[in-house]
Write a protein that holds these residues in place. Structure first.
Motif, PDB file in Angstrom:
ATOM      1  N   ALA A   1      11.462   4.023 -10.577  1.00 24.10           N
ATOM      2  CA  ALA A   1      12.017   3.540  -9.292  1.00 24.10           C
ATOM      3  C   ALA A   1      10.797   3.170  -8.404  1.00 24.10           C
ATOM      4  N   GLU A   2       9.829   3.723  -8.454  1.00 21.78           N
ATOM      5  CA  GLU A   2       8.570   3.403  -7.652  1.00 21.78           C
ATOM      6  C   GLU A   2       7.952   2.211  -8.038  1.00 21.78           C
ATOM      7  N   ILE A   3       8.020   1.949  -9.599  1.00 22.34           N
ATOM      8  CA  ILE A   3       7.462   0.788 -10.013  1.00 22.34           C
ATOM      9  C   ILE A   3       8.237  -0.425  -9.518  1.00 22.34           C
ATOM     10  N   VAL A   4       9.671  -0.135  -9.572  1.00 22.95           N
ATOM     11  CA  VAL A   4      10.794  -1.354  -9.115  1.00 22.95           C
ATOM     12  C   VAL A   4      10.413  -1.561  -7.552  1.00 22.95           C
ATOM     13  N   ASP A   5      10.027  -0.569  -6.751  1.00 18.60           N
ATOM     14  CA  ASP A   5       9.599  -0.859  -5.314  1.00 18.60           C
ATOM     15  C   ASP A   5       8.243  -1.647  -5.307  1.00 18.60           C
ATOM     16  N   VAL A   6       7.464  -1.528  -5.882  1.00 15.46           N
ATOM     17  CA  VAL A   6       6.139  -2.067  -6.172  1.00 15.46           C
ATOM     18  C   VAL A   6       6.573  -3.873  -6.576  1.00 15.46           C
TER      19      VAL A   6
ATOM     20  N   LEU B   1       0.851  -1.200  -0.057  1.00 19.98           N
ATOM     21  CA  LEU B   1       0.114  -0.032  -0.049  1.00 19.98           C
ATOM     22  C   LEU B   1       0.893   1.209   0.079  1.00 19.98           C
ATOM     23  N   GLU B   2       2.066   1.201   0.835  1.00 23.83           N
ATOM     24  CA  GLU B   2       2.965   2.517   1.048  1.00 23.83           C
ATOM     25  C   GLU B   2       3.404   2.726  -0.389  1.00 23.83           C
ATOM     26  N   GLU B   3       3.940   1.708  -0.973  1.00 25.43           N
ATOM     27  CA  GLU B   3       4.639   1.896  -2.164  1.00 25.43           C
ATOM     28  C   GLU B   3       3.657   2.166  -3.455  1.00 25.43           C
ATOM     29  N   SER B   4       2.470   1.699  -3.488  1.00 28.39           N
ATOM     30  CA  SER B   4       1.550   2.058  -4.189  1.00 28.39           C
ATOM     31  C   SER B   4       1.174   3.704  -4.377  1.00 28.39           C
TER      32      SER B   4
ATOM     33  N   ARG C   1       1.652   6.377  -7.129  1.00 25.68           N
ATOM     34  CA  ARG C   1       0.444   7.145  -7.600  1.00 25.68           C
ATOM     35  C   ARG C   1       1.032   8.883  -7.451  1.00 25.68           C
ATOM     36  N   ASP C   2       1.733   9.154  -6.581  1.00 21.26           N
ATOM     37  CA  ASP C   2       2.321  10.582  -6.215  1.00 21.26           C
ATOM     38  C   ASP C   2       3.315  10.792  -7.043  1.00 21.26           C
ATOM     39  N   ALA C   3       4.254  10.021  -7.718  1.00 18.37           N
ATOM     40  CA  ALA C   3       5.631  10.232  -8.374  1.00 18.37           C
ATOM     41  C   ALA C   3       5.588  10.847  -9.271  1.00 18.37           C
ATOM     42  N   SER C   4       6.687  11.807  -9.577  1.00 15.35           N
ATOM     43  CA  SER C   4       6.695  12.537 -10.853  1.00 15.35           C
ATOM     44  C   SER C   4       7.313  11.583 -11.910  1.00 15.35           C
ATOM     45  N   ALA C   5       7.229  11.994 -13.070  1.00 14.28           N
ATOM     46  CA  ALA C   5       7.493  11.151 -14.194  1.00 14.28           C
ATOM     47  C   ALA C   5       8.919  10.765 -14.202  1.00 14.28           C
ATOM     48  N   GLU C   6       9.592  11.314 -13.603  1.00 16.69           N
ATOM     49  CA  GLU C   6      11.212  10.828 -13.316  1.00 16.69           C
ATOM     50  C   GLU C   6      11.297   9.578 -12.253  1.00 16.69           C
ATOM     51  N   GLN C   7      10.377   9.846 -11.474  1.00 20.67           N
ATOM     52  CA  GLN C   7      10.476   9.027 -10.043  1.00 20.67           C
ATOM     53  C   GLN C   7       9.379   7.715 -10.552  1.00 20.67           C
ATOM     54  N   VAL C   8       8.632   7.588 -11.350  1.00 18.87           N
ATOM     55  CA  VAL C   8       7.736   6.352 -11.707  1.00 18.87           C
ATOM     56  C   VAL C   8       8.686   5.292 -11.882  1.00 18.87           C
TER      57      VAL C   8
END
Length: 99
Positions: free
Chosen positions: A55-60, A39-42, A46-53
């Motif tokens: 890395a956030e997908i990798v975390d999920v 949930l935290e990573e999701s 959701r709130d990530a900038s285009a550049e952060q997406v």
């Protein structure tokens, strides 16, 4: 309140000269912590900038892999099941929204 972190995070904290408080979770607490982490990573995705997406997908993805493992599932089997389900029901490429 603590949270589940990647395995090498305590070492990184120690390198900064701090001493982390670490607890090893039992199976039940670990499953619950993984779901909380998903949930935290999701939300972070959701709130990530285009550049952060990416890395956030990798975390999920890493949390999903851990969830598969804790439930005795091989990740390759999960991917095969996803392929079967996609063939039967489709993916999300067409952006179909029922409302």
């Amino acid at each position: 309140m603590g949270k589940l972190v990647r395995d090498k995070i305590p070492d990184l904290i120690r390198r900064d000269g701090r001493e982390p408080v670490v607890t090893m979770l039992d199976d039940v607490a670990y499953r619950e912590a993984l779901l909380d982490k998903l949930l935290e990573e999701s939300f972070e995705l959701r709130d990530a900038s285009a550049e952060q997406v990416p890395a956030e997908i990798v975390d999920v993805l890493e949390v999903l892999r851990a969830l598969a493992q804790v439930h005795g599932q091989d990740w390759r089997d999960i991917e095969e099941l996803a392929d079967v389900k996609r063939a039967e029901r489709g993916g999300f490429h067409d952006r179909v929204y029922l409302g």
